[in-house]
Motif scaffolding. Structure first.
Motif, PDB file in Angstrom:
ATOM      1  N   TYR A  35       0.836  -1.177   0.000  1.00 40.62           N
ATOM      2  CA  TYR A  35       0.000   0.000   0.000  1.00 40.62           C
ATOM      3  C   TYR A  35       0.885   1.246   0.000  1.00 40.62           C
ATOM      4  CZ  TYR A  35      -3.980  -2.902   1.594  1.00 40.62           C
ATOM      5  OH  TYR A  35      -4.976  -3.843   1.722  1.00 40.62           O
ATOM      6  N   GLY A  42      -5.772   8.115   3.303  1.00 43.34           N
ATOM      7  CA  GLY A  42      -5.846   6.699   3.609  1.00 43.34           C
ATOM      8  C   GLY A  42      -4.833   5.917   2.786  1.00 43.34           C
ATOM      9  N   LEU A  43      -4.914   4.585   2.850  1.00 45.19           N
ATOM     10  CA  LEU A  43      -3.985   3.729   2.121  1.00 45.19           C
ATOM     11  C   LEU A  43      -4.564   3.363   0.759  1.00 45.19           C
ATOM     12  CD1 LEU A  43      -3.284   3.353   5.208  1.00 45.19           C
ATOM     13  CD2 LEU A  43      -2.494   1.080   4.570  1.00 45.19           C
ATOM     14  N   PHE A  88       4.732   7.201   2.084  1.00 48.41           N
ATOM     15  CA  PHE A  88       4.924   6.187   3.122  1.00 48.41           C
ATOM     16  C   PHE A  88       4.412   4.865   2.545  1.00 48.41           C
ATOM     17  CE2 PHE A  88       5.871   4.634   7.099  1.00 48.41           C
ATOM     18  CZ  PHE A  88       4.801   4.248   7.898  1.00 48.41           C
ATOM     19  N   LEU A  90       3.615   0.834   2.852  1.00 53.14           N
ATOM     20  CA  LEU A  90       3.271  -0.181   3.847  1.00 53.14           C
ATOM     21  C   LEU A  90       3.076  -1.527   3.188  1.00 53.14           C
ATOM     22  CD1 LEU A  90       0.874   2.133   5.755  1.00 53.14           C
ATOM     23  CD2 LEU A  90       2.682   0.860   6.892  1.00 53.14           C
ATOM     24  N   GLU A 101      -8.213 -10.570   8.544  1.00 57.61           N
ATOM     25  CA  GLU A 101      -7.249  -9.635   9.126  1.00 57.61           C
ATOM     26  C   GLU A 101      -5.980  -9.550   8.292  1.00 57.61           C
ATOM     27  OE1 GLU A 101      -6.294 -10.680  13.115  1.00 57.61           O
ATOM     28  OE2 GLU A 101      -4.745  -9.128  13.319  1.00 57.61           O
ATOM     29  N   PHE A 104       0.211  -5.607   9.234  1.00 56.32           N
ATOM     30  CA  PHE A 104       1.015  -4.600   8.561  1.00 56.32           C
ATOM     31  C   PHE A 104       2.423  -4.517   9.146  1.00 56.32           C
ATOM     32  CE2 PHE A 104      -1.712  -2.231   5.659  1.00 56.32           C
ATOM     33  CZ  PHE A 104      -2.958  -2.719   5.997  1.00 56.32           C
ATOM     34  N   GLY A 105       3.377  -4.194   8.281  1.00 56.85           N
ATOM     35  CA  GLY A 105       4.716  -3.896   8.728  1.00 56.85           C
ATOM     36  C   GLY A 105       4.802  -2.460   9.214  1.00 56.85           C
ATOM     37  N   PRO A 106       5.995  -2.040   9.674  1.00 54.92           N
ATOM     38  CA  PRO A 106       6.160  -0.686  10.226  1.00 54.92           C
ATOM     39  C   PRO A 106       6.244   0.403   9.173  1.00 54.92           C
ATOM     40  CG  PRO A 106       8.229  -1.874  10.309  1.00 54.92           C
ATOM     41  CD  PRO A 106       7.207  -2.851   9.828  1.00 54.92           C
ATOM     42  N   ARG A 109       9.423   5.061   4.768  1.00 55.40           N
ATOM     43  CA  ARG A 109       9.145   6.415   4.281  1.00 55.40           C
ATOM     44  C   ARG A 109      10.182   6.756   3.215  1.00 55.40           C
ATOM     45  NH1 ARG A 109       5.592   9.840   5.990  1.00 55.40           N
ATOM     46  NH2 ARG A 109       5.301   8.708   7.945  1.00 55.40           N
TER      47      ARG A 109
ATOM     48  N   TYR B  36      -9.703  -0.709  11.952  1.00 55.35           N
ATOM     49  CA  TYR B  36      -8.254  -0.714  12.108  1.00 55.35           C
ATOM     50  C   TYR B  36      -7.869   0.614  12.750  1.00 55.35           C
ATOM     51  CZ  TYR B  36      -7.246  -4.773   9.097  1.00 55.35           C
ATOM     52  OH  TYR B  36      -7.143  -6.042   8.559  1.00 55.35           O
ATOM     53  N   GLN B  38      -4.258   3.328  13.269  1.00 52.62           N
ATOM     54  CA  GLN B  38      -2.896   3.596  12.852  1.00 52.62           C
ATOM     55  C   GLN B  38      -2.311   4.654  13.777  1.00 52.62           C
ATOM     56  OE1 GLN B  38      -2.380   5.131   8.851  1.00 52.62           O
ATOM     57  NE2 GLN B  38      -0.313   4.309   8.735  1.00 52.62           N
ATOM     58  N   SER B  41       2.914   7.250  12.077  1.00 53.98           N
ATOM     59  CA  SER B  41       4.111   6.712  11.412  1.00 53.98           C
ATOM     60  C   SER B  41       4.312   5.215  11.626  1.00 53.98           C
ATOM     61  CB  SER B  41       5.365   7.470  11.857  1.00 53.98           C
ATOM     62  OG  SER B  41       5.316   8.796  11.379  1.00 53.98           O
ATOM     63  N   GLN B  42       3.252   4.508  11.945  1.00 54.10           N
ATOM     64  CA  GLN B  42       3.315   3.051  12.040  1.00 54.10           C
ATOM     65  C   GLN B  42       2.328   2.421  11.063  1.00 54.10           C
ATOM     66  OE1 GLN B  42       2.990   1.509  16.019  1.00 54.10           O
ATOM     67  NE2 GLN B  42       4.178   3.171  16.904  1.00 54.10           N
ATOM     68  N   GLY B  43       2.407   1.111  10.909  1.00 51.45           N
ATOM     69  CA  GLY B  43       1.435   0.408  10.082  1.00 51.45           C
ATOM     70  C   GLY B  43       0.112   0.257  10.805  1.00 51.45           C
ATOM     71  N   PRO B  44      -0.987   0.158  10.076  1.00 49.96           N
ATOM     72  CA  PRO B  44      -2.292  -0.038  10.706  1.00 49.96           C
ATOM     73  C   PRO B  44      -2.356  -1.351  11.478  1.00 49.96           C
ATOM     74  CG  PRO B  44      -2.547   0.704   8.438  1.00 49.96           C
ATOM     75  CD  PRO B  44      -1.098   0.373   8.634  1.00 49.96           C
ATOM     76  N   TYR B  46      -5.173  -4.166  13.099  1.00 49.98           N
ATOM     77  CA  TYR B  46      -6.545  -4.654  13.149  1.00 49.98           C
ATOM     78  C   TYR B  46      -7.087  -4.550  14.566  1.00 49.98           C
ATOM     79  CZ  TYR B  46     -10.174  -8.269  13.580  1.00 49.98           C
ATOM     80  OH  TYR B  46     -11.312  -8.959  13.877  1.00 49.98           O
ATOM     81  N   TYR B  87      -9.807   3.756  11.499  1.00 45.58           N
ATOM     82  CA  TYR B  87     -10.433   3.566  10.196  1.00 45.58           C
ATOM     83  C   TYR B  87     -11.586   2.565  10.291  1.00 45.58           C
ATOM     84  CZ  TYR B  87      -6.084   5.563   8.309  1.00 45.58           C
ATOM     85  OH  TYR B  87      -5.008   6.376   8.023  1.00 45.58           O
ATOM     86  N   LEU B 100      -8.398  -3.808   1.260  1.00 49.72           N
ATOM     87  CA  LEU B 100      -8.993  -2.948   2.270  1.00 49.72           C
ATOM     88  C   LEU B 100      -8.976  -1.522   1.736  1.00 49.72           C
ATOM     89  CD1 LEU B 100      -7.266  -4.305   5.501  1.00 49.72           C
ATOM     90  CD2 LEU B 100      -9.600  -4.752   4.736  1.00 49.72           C
ATOM     91  N   PHE B 102      -9.092   2.093   2.747  1.00 48.01           N
ATOM     92  CA  PHE B 102      -8.966   2.989   3.892  1.00 48.01           C
ATOM     93  C   PHE B 102      -9.354   4.397   3.475  1.00 48.01           C
ATOM     94  CE2 PHE B 102      -6.530   0.619   7.137  1.00 48.01           C
ATOM     95  CZ  PHE B 102      -6.205  -0.505   6.416  1.00 48.01           C
TER      96      PHE B 102
END
Lengths: 113, 112
Positions: A35, A42-43, A88, A90, A101, A104-106, A109, B36, B38, B41-44, B46, B87, B100, B102
């Motif tokens: 994403y 949003g993503l 960013f 993801l 579900e 997601f990773g961190p 950027r 979800y 967020q 600066s991190q990933g979302p 669930y 979200y 998804l 968002f």
């Protein structure tokens, strides 16, 4: 610990260069996703893969490429054809296409100047 | 997938319940409601999902109206670490991509 790793967290590139973002998961998940998120937005889905050696374009695939040679890895290449690459990024995974579900990773950027 | 509408931002006092609303008036019978969040600066992450019954887990409760046109996510005792963008997503189970969608979400600010 099981999870998704993305590296690096921050990446800087000059305009016109291709850059590859790493995504690795040890959750034994079949499906993986990329994403993109812009500030305050949003993503948006770039690419997804439901199984090894197979992947599909998402909503904004132009200027990006992916590969899925191994179950645990799904690298994303941002090519010079991507007009606005600064964002960013993801990576996510899920057990399968039917999973409720996504994990997601961190994120990475990316800044292109 | 149906579209959702959420307030742009909300405040909540630490220790109090945070109630985050979501409208999804065009939801179809086979579409689930997902939440979800967020953190900056991190990933979302669930939180919870549901179809038509109310759901509860260790993180939150989800209340879906009988007509399924709206829902509320409840964080029973908000902490500062719950400050995040939340979200609300409506999506049919499975589908071609498991994509998804968002939106811009609700920024929940938990105040000390």
């Amino acid at each position: 610990d099981g999870g998704i790793t993305q590296s690096p967290k921050y990446l800087f590139r000059k305009e016109g260069q291709n850059v590859t973002l790493s995504c690795e998961q040890n959750l034994n998940h079949d499906a993986m996703y990329w994403y993109r998120q812009d500030p305050g937005q949003g993503l948006r889905l770039i690419y997804y893969s439901q199984i090894v050696n197979d992947f599909q374009k998402g909503d904004i695939a132009e200027g990006y490429s992916v590969s899925r040679e191994k179950k645990e890895s799904f690298p994303l290449t941002v090519t010079s054809a991507q007009k606005n690459p600064t964002a960013f990024y993801l990576c996510a995974s899920s057990i399968g296409k039917e999973s409720y579900e996504q994990y997601f990773g961190p994120g990475t950027r990316l800044t292109v100047t | 997938d149906a579209k959702t509408t959420q307030p742009t931002s909300m405040d909540c006092a630490e220790g109090r319940a945070a109630n985050l609303p979501c409208n999804h008036s065009t939801i179809s019978g086979n579409e689930y409601v997902y939440w979800y969040r967020q953190i900056h600066s991190q990933g979302p992450q669930y939180i919870i999902h549901g179809l038509k019954n109310n759901e509860t887990n260790e993180m939150a409760s989800l209340i879906i109206t009988e007509d399924r046109k709206s829902s509320t996510l409840i964080l029973p005792h908000a902490t500062l670490r719950d400050t995040a963008v939340y979200y609300c997503i409506v999506r049919a189970y499975g589908g071609a991509t498991n994509k998804l969608i968002f939106g811009t979400g609700t920024l929940l600010a938990v105040q000390p």
